[in-house]
Design a protein around this motif. Sequence first.
Motif, mmCIF file in Angstrom:
data_model
loop_
_atom_site.group_PDB
_atom_site.id
_atom_site.type_symbol
_atom_site.label_atom_id
_atom_site.label_comp_id
_atom_site.label_asym_id
_atom_site.label_seq_id
_atom_site.Cartn_x
_atom_site.Cartn_y
_atom_site.Cartn_z
ATOM 1 N N SER A 234 0.824 -1.218 0.000
ATOM 2 C CA SER A 234 0.000 0.000 0.000
ATOM 3 C C SER A 234 0.856 1.266 0.000
ATOM 4 O O SER A 234 0.338 2.361 -0.272
ATOM 5 C CB SER A 234 -0.929 0.011 1.222
ATOM 6 N N LEU A 235 2.142 1.138 0.296
ATOM 7 C CA LEU A 235 2.970 2.324 0.495
ATOM 8 C C LEU A 235 3.177 3.175 -0.758
ATOM 9 O O LEU A 235 3.140 4.415 -0.663
ATOM 10 C CB LEU A 235 4.329 1.930 1.089
ATOM 11 N N PRO A 236 3.450 2.593 -1.940
ATOM 12 C CA PRO A 236 3.675 3.475 -3.094
ATOM 13 C C PRO A 236 2.536 4.458 -3.333
ATOM 14 O O PRO A 236 2.774 5.663 -3.553
ATOM 15 C CB PRO A 236 3.832 2.487 -4.260
ATOM 16 N N GLU A 237 1.298 3.995 -3.270
ATOM 17 C CA GLU A 237 0.158 4.880 -3.470
ATOM 18 C C GLU A 237 0.009 5.860 -2.307
ATOM 19 O O GLU A 237 -0.304 7.045 -2.514
ATOM 20 C CB GLU A 237 -1.123 4.065 -3.648
ATOM 21 N N LEU A 238 0.231 5.379 -1.090
ATOM 22 C CA LEU A 238 0.149 6.254 0.070
ATOM 23 C C LEU A 238 1.172 7.387 -0.026
ATOM 24 O O LEU A 238 0.845 8.564 0.201
ATOM 25 C CB LEU A 238 0.371 5.447 1.355
ATOM 26 N N LEU A 239 2.397 7.065 -0.373
ATOM 27 C CA LEU A 239 3.443 8.072 -0.481
ATOM 28 C C LEU A 239 3.156 9.052 -1.618
ATOM 29 O O LEU A 239 3.466 10.247 -1.516
ATOM 30 C CB LEU A 239 4.796 7.400 -0.692
ATOM 31 N N ARG A 240 2.567 8.552 -2.704
ATOM 32 C CA ARG A 240 2.227 9.427 -3.826
ATOM 33 C C ARG A 240 1.166 10.443 -3.403
ATOM 34 O O ARG A 240 1.262 11.638 -3.733
ATOM 35 C CB ARG A 240 1.717 8.597 -5.006
ATOM 36 N N ARG A 241 0.165 9.975 -2.662
ATOM 37 C CA ARG A 241 -0.935 10.850 -2.268
ATOM 38 C C ARG A 241 -0.584 11.749 -1.092
ATOM 39 O O ARG A 241 -1.219 12.782 -0.889
ATOM 40 C CB ARG A 241 -2.173 10.010 -1.950
ATOM 41 N N ARG A 242 0.399 11.358 -0.312
ATOM 42 C CA ARG A 242 0.770 12.124 0.881
ATOM 43 C C ARG A 242 2.258 12.487 0.797
ATOM 44 O O ARG A 242 3.110 11.857 1.410
ATOM 45 C CB ARG A 242 0.500 11.319 2.157
ATOM 46 N N PRO A 243 2.595 13.517 0.041
ATOM 47 C CA PRO A 243 4.008 13.853 -0.193
ATOM 48 C C PRO A 243 4.760 14.284 1.055
ATOM 49 O O PRO A 243 5.998 14.275 1.058
ATOM 50 C CB PRO A 243 3.936 14.988 -1.225
ATOM 51 N N GLN A 244 4.056 14.638 2.134
ATOM 52 C CA GLN A 244 4.724 15.041 3.369
ATOM 53 C C GLN A 244 4.807 13.903 4.397
ATOM 54 O O GLN A 244 5.397 14.079 5.464
ATOM 55 C CB GLN A 244 3.983 16.229 3.998
ATOM 56 N N ALA A 245 4.235 12.766 4.071
ATOM 57 C CA ALA A 245 4.158 11.678 5.052
ATOM 58 C C ALA A 245 5.520 11.045 5.311
ATOM 59 O O ALA A 245 6.331 10.864 4.397
ATOM 60 C CB ALA A 245 3.172 10.614 4.591
ATOM 61 N N GLN A 246 5.758 10.714 6.568
ATOM 62 C CA GLN A 246 6.905 9.917 6.990
ATOM 63 C C GLN A 246 6.358 8.612 7.565
ATOM 64 O O GLN A 246 5.432 8.634 8.391
ATOM 65 C CB GLN A 246 7.719 10.649 8.052
ATOM 66 N N VAL A 247 6.907 7.480 7.123
ATOM 67 C CA VAL A 247 6.414 6.174 7.538
ATOM 68 C C VAL A 247 7.488 5.493 8.379
ATOM 69 O O VAL A 247 8.643 5.375 7.944
ATOM 70 C CB VAL A 247 6.055 5.296 6.325
ATOM 71 N N VAL A 248 7.119 5.068 9.569
ATOM 72 C CA VAL A 248 8.061 4.414 10.474
ATOM 73 C C VAL A 248 7.574 2.995 10.736
ATOM 74 O O VAL A 248 6.428 2.791 11.168
ATOM 75 C CB VAL A 248 8.189 5.176 11.808
ATOM 76 N N LEU A 249 8.439 2.011 10.476
ATOM 77 C CA LEU A 249 8.103 0.597 10.670
ATOM 78 C C LEU A 249 9.015 -0.001 11.729
ATOM 79 O O LEU A 249 10.245 0.084 11.639
ATOM 80 C CB LEU A 249 8.251 -0.195 9.378
ATOM 81 N N VAL A 250 8.414 -0.627 12.725
ATOM 82 C CA VAL A 250 9.128 -1.300 13.800
ATOM 83 C C VAL A 250 9.008 -2.805 13.596
ATOM 84 O O VAL A 250 7.908 -3.316 13.362
ATOM 85 C CB VAL A 250 8.549 -0.922 15.173
ATOM 86 N N GLY A 251 10.123 -3.519 13.700
ATOM 87 C CA GLY A 251 10.070 -4.974 13.613
ATOM 88 C C GLY A 251 11.373 -5.568 13.118
ATOM 89 O O GLY A 251 12.110 -4.933 12.351
ATOM 90 N N GLY A 252 11.654 -6.792 13.558
ATOM 91 C CA GLY A 252 12.868 -7.482 13.159
ATOM 92 C C GLY A 252 12.700 -8.236 11.849
ATOM 93 O O GLY A 252 11.625 -8.265 11.248
ATOM 94 N N ASP A 253 13.772 -8.879 11.425
ATOM 95 C CA ASP A 253 13.789 -9.603 10.154
ATOM 96 C C ASP A 253 13.693 -11.113 10.330
ATOM 97 O O ASP A 253 13.898 -11.865 9.382
ATOM 98 C CB ASP A 253 15.071 -9.261 9.384
#
Length: 434
Positions: A234-253
Amino acid sequence: MRILFVHQNMPAQYAHLAVHYAADPANQVIFMTRRKGLEMPGVRTVRYDLGREPRTDAHHYVKFLDEQLLFGQAIVREAVKLKSAGFTPDIICAHSGWGEALFLKDVFPDVPLLVYAEYYYRGRGSDIGFDTDREPELDIVCRSRARNTHLLLSLEAADWSVTPTRWQWQQQPVAYQSRMSVIHDGIRTQICAPNPDARLTLPNGTVLSRDDEVVTYVSRNLEPYRGFDRFMRSLPELLRRRPQAQVVLVGGDETSYGGLPADARNWREKLLAEVRIDPARVHFVGRVPYDYYLRILQVSRVHTYLTYPFVLSWSMLESMAIGCCLVASATPPVLEVLKDGETGALVDYFDGKALTNRICALLDDPETRARYGAAARDYVVRNYDLETVCLPAQIALIERVATGRLPRITSTATADGFPGAPPEELPVPASGTA
């Protein structure tokens, strides 16, 4: 009271109970665990290890059981030592997940055993086959049933059991539901609380606050069971629509549930190869210290929680307690704690477009965000607060089981339709989750 806690990763669900009982010098508290390097004031730690490595050449239905039997045997060895040294507990509290509860009643047959029954596997109608249109293969369904062997034996041995949510209670065998209380582990709502002045420094030096448009995602590990793949797509579309958004993801690999992808080292690498994102705006912070994790949630404008039908994450309720505006998947047990349009927003787990639309709509609607966040916090404080709701219910249950006054579950439904009334005389939260 002499109390024995058993969990391979001390203190886990028994953290607050162990502290409570250890605070009274009249109590004798022993914690049996495989974990090294952790001590708790007033708690005697007894460590164990497995007698050998689990076999990997066994029938694939019972590979798990071989390891669980090793856990059970290791516990028996240490329990026999305790008994020989003169220690007989008044009650044993043991998590059933790794086989540690299997044989404790054989060492202490007259000691009440209270089992923490976190999850019971189902071949259909739960996590298996959820993310596919196909019926699960019969082999997988059968293996899931076999995987419950140690859980079922532990339930049979227990004098009473406890599980954290109604949905997890419903997953348990019907024959044992009448001997099981529903009491959540509890949320420290004084610590998990809003902080309008919170500031978060990201690994690249960027500093975020409540003035920034921050979207967050949290999971112990980044994996499909917690909707990581759905969120990433979902991120590519979210980032396109929200040019000021910062996305922070927590979690291990690593993986907590399920397995690693066949064509990549981990799910993060697999999804990064599949979707195009701006690395200056999407921040993978890995596993983080607890205070850092809290600051992430405190600066979040919209927090997402996606999950298979599986164990409810503590982070879900902690984010609600912090007053986050949630967009979550309409899957059990999320439906048990979040009501669409009141305490947050629900979307179909499989509908990535709906996920993006709801996030974007809420980013544009500060009044609704504030209303959802306030209602979410109020709900958790009233129903899941550790000090006023859950811990008193846990203590009451332990002391009843220890003295042989087992709770009584009726067969009638409660007012809200949950099949099985709460144990009599126990503190009952407003939602009836005890």
